[in-house]
Scaffold this active site. Structure first.
Site, short mmCIF file in Angstrom:
data_model
loop_
_atom_site.label_atom_id
_atom_site.label_comp_id
_atom_site.label_asym_id
_atom_site.label_seq_id
_atom_site.Cartn_x
_atom_site.Cartn_y
_atom_site.Cartn_z
N CYS A 194 -5.80 -9.17 1.95
CA CYS A 194 -6.94 -8.32 2.30
C CYS A 194 -8.22 -9.09 2.59
O CYS A 194 -8.73 -9.05 3.70
CB CYS A 194 -7.19 -7.31 1.19
SG CYS A 194 -5.88 -6.08 1.12
N PHE A 251 -15.96 -10.93 -10.05
CA PHE A 251 -15.92 -11.61 -8.74
C PHE A 251 -16.95 -12.72 -8.62
O PHE A 251 -17.37 -13.08 -7.52
CB PHE A 251 -16.00 -10.60 -7.58
CG PHE A 251 -14.65 -9.99 -7.33
CD1 PHE A 251 -14.11 -9.10 -8.22
CD2 PHE A 251 -13.90 -10.35 -6.23
CE1 PHE A 251 -12.83 -8.57 -8.05
CE2 PHE A 251 -12.62 -9.83 -6.03
CZ PHE A 251 -12.08 -8.95 -6.95
N LEU A 277 -6.79 -0.61 -3.70
CA LEU A 277 -5.84 -1.11 -4.70
C LEU A 277 -5.93 -2.62 -4.83
O LEU A 277 -5.99 -3.33 -3.83
CB LEU A 277 -4.41 -0.77 -4.29
CG LEU A 277 -4.11 0.67 -3.92
CD1 LEU A 277 -2.65 0.81 -3.54
CD2 LEU A 277 -4.46 1.59 -5.07
N ARG A 278 -5.90 -3.07 -6.07
CA ARG A 278 -5.80 -4.51 -6.30
C ARG A 278 -4.35 -4.84 -6.61
O ARG A 278 -3.75 -4.18 -7.46
CB ARG A 278 -6.66 -4.93 -7.49
CG ARG A 278 -8.13 -4.88 -7.18
CD ARG A 278 -8.95 -4.81 -8.44
NE ARG A 278 -8.83 -3.49 -9.06
CZ ARG A 278 -9.55 -3.11 -10.13
NH1 ARG A 278 -10.38 -3.94 -10.70
NH2 ARG A 278 -9.40 -1.90 -10.63
N VAL A 308 0.84 -1.20 0.00
CA VAL A 308 0.00 0.00 0.00
C VAL A 308 0.87 1.26 0.00
O VAL A 308 0.72 2.16 -0.82
CB VAL A 308 -0.94 -0.01 1.23
CG1 VAL A 308 -1.68 1.31 1.36
CG2 VAL A 308 -1.93 -1.17 1.12
#
Ligand code: UDX
Length: 463
Positions: free
Chosen positions: A272, A261, A162-163, A16
């Protein structure tokens, strides 16, 4: 895309923090990133990214060369002139499922101690995913540590979305920016900081701090819920003889549902979703709300792994002395991150049952070996397949789609593939002569395989 430069510091140069640091430098700010890990700082000073993230090495090189990004192991260096300080340290799960916020508290206190009572206001931004209520605790910790700066320090919650694998792109072209604050000055600073991004038209949401914190948990929990729903559907489809991929396509054609998804497979992993869902459940429970749906999402995630394991056991009978190859070890494609990767959990289970396990990943081989020393590592997918009784697709790296299936089959001891990510098409696998167990889709089972290449059957079935 340039800003009126502001002095920004970022504490914690992990996935991150480092992405945030290079991105703020890229949009024109003057950034110092700090990490207590001296080895990591030494690497960064040589402009080497400590983990795989597309686009990161280029931005690192560029912004360090242009003098907009620097690194330090000392918090004091970073916060001296900063107008905004981001806290991006890890918040691992405790065994109870709650987030461990020790690092957040420690950093907040260190920052408070190093701020001069004479300085101008500073905005302290919490970017790591933290339980709702953390901003209030940070504020209290700062006040206790250094009462002289208490009225100059404002706390903001700015959760990241964020991915991994596309974090740089997500950071520079965000779909939304969420800012939770409780002072006009803090909102103004965050608007100025993000102006180059908002000028491009992304959605910018300002809210109170608790709402921002909960929104982050709610988003990640909902993503996990979608995946677990798809995985439950996969079990139903397997029992009924239907195709979960087509079911997901049909559901996804409804814009109220959306297709993303809904990919059934080995389950979700990473740093996460698994952690956040547990933390959210614990939080809700702490506030007096029982949220069994979240526990069920987690249970279904375990079941997804079990389902894959069961297919391997059914296919191979006893696992002792069997050699099993894993394609993909990272928790998802595009990253070298193996934290809570379903592939490694599967590998551990297979090893425990006496199998010999060999894996290959385009980026995560070294991290996987470090995490699980009993895992053998191959240099390419064909080596991973050589001599195996079963090959399991654990991560859907795009390059695996290009594999030469005939060559793959030729090096394997048994022609059996368990596809934990529905990477291959049933038709291709059947015509290459595999016994093929996808997830939530009709298999090419032993009978079909023994009947010879089941082309008639396959032509009529799903792809
Ligand atoms: C997630 C959130 O997407 C992001 O917004 C947040 O800021 C951080 O957490 P990330 O952990 O990088 O990002 O991975 P994500 O792309 O969400 O995938 C998580 C896991 O779910 C992976 O293991 C992936 O393989 C799995 N997954 C995803 C599925 O099993 N099926 C799907 O349809 C999608």
């Amino acid at each position: 895309m340039t800003a009126s430069p502001m002095n920004v510091s970022v504490i914690g140069a992990g996935h991150v923090g480092l992405v945030a640091a290079v991105s703020f430098a890229e949009i024109g700010h003057q950034v110092v990133a700090v990490d207590e890990n001296a080895e990591k700082i030494a690497l960064l000073l040589q402009r080497v990214a400590p983990f795989h993230e597309p686009g990161l090495p280029e931005l690192l090189e560029k912004n360090v060369s242009e003098g907009k990004l620097s690194f330090s192991a000392e918090i004091a260096d970073a916060v001296r002139d900063a107008e905004v300080v981001f806290i991006c340290v890890g918040t691992p799960a405790r065994t109870s499922g709650e987030a461990n916020l020790l690092a957040v508290e420690r950093v907040a206190r260190q920052i408070a101690r190093r701020l001069d009572g004479e300085r101008g206001p500073v905005v302290l931004v919490q970017k790591s995913t933290v339980p709702a209520g953390t901003a209030g605790r940070v504020r209290r910790a700062v006040r206790l540590e250094n009462p002289a700066i208490a009225d100059r320090l404002e706390v903001v919650s700015n959760p990241e979305f964020l991915r991994e694998g596309r974090a740089v792109q997500d950071s520079l072209e965000p779909e939304r920016i969420l800012v939770g604050a409780d002072s006009a000055h803090a909102f103004e600073v965050m608007r100025r900081l993000n102006r180059p991004l908002t000028d491009k038209g992304c959605s910018y949401i300002e809210t109170d701090i608790k709402t921002a914190e909960i929104a982050k948990h709610a988003s990640n929990a909902f993503l996990a819920l979608k995946i677990s729903y798809a995985n439950a559907l996969a079990r139903v489809c397997e029992l009924a003889g239907a195709d979960v991929v087509q079911v997901a396509d049909i559901m996804g054609a409804d814009p109220r549902i959306g297709r993303s998804f809904l990919n059934a497979g080995l389950g979700f992993g990473g740093y996460c979703l698994p952690k956040d869902i547990q933390a959210f459940e614990r939080l809700a429970s702490g506030w007096g709300y029982d949220f069994p749906m979240l526990r069920e999402v987690e249970r279904l995630n375990q079941e997804a792994l079990e389902g894959t394991l069961r297919k391997i056991r059914e296919g191979l009978w006893n696992l002792e002395d069997k050699r099993i190859g894993l394609l993909g070890l990272s928790f998802k494609p595009g990253t070298d991150d193996v934290r809570l990767a379903p592939a490694l959990e599967l590998a551990k289970r297979l090893l425990r049952e006496g199998a010999l396990v060999v894996g290959y990943d385009p980026e995560a081989n070294a991290n996987a070996k470090e995490e699980l020393s009993d895992l053998q590592i191959a240099v390419d997918p064909y080596e991973a397949a050589t001599g195996v009784h079963c090959l399991v697709v654990c991560t859907e790296w795009p390059e695996f789609r290009e594999l030469d299936l005939h060559r793959l089959r030729a090096v394997m001891a048994y022609p059996m593939v368990v596809d934990g990510r529905n990477l291959f098409s049933r038709r291709d696998m059947a015509s290459a002569g595999f016994i093929y167990f996808p997830t939530g889709r009709p298999p090419v089972d032993f009978d079909a395989h023994l009947r010879g290449a089941p082309r008639v059957d396959v032509a009529a079935g799903p792809p």
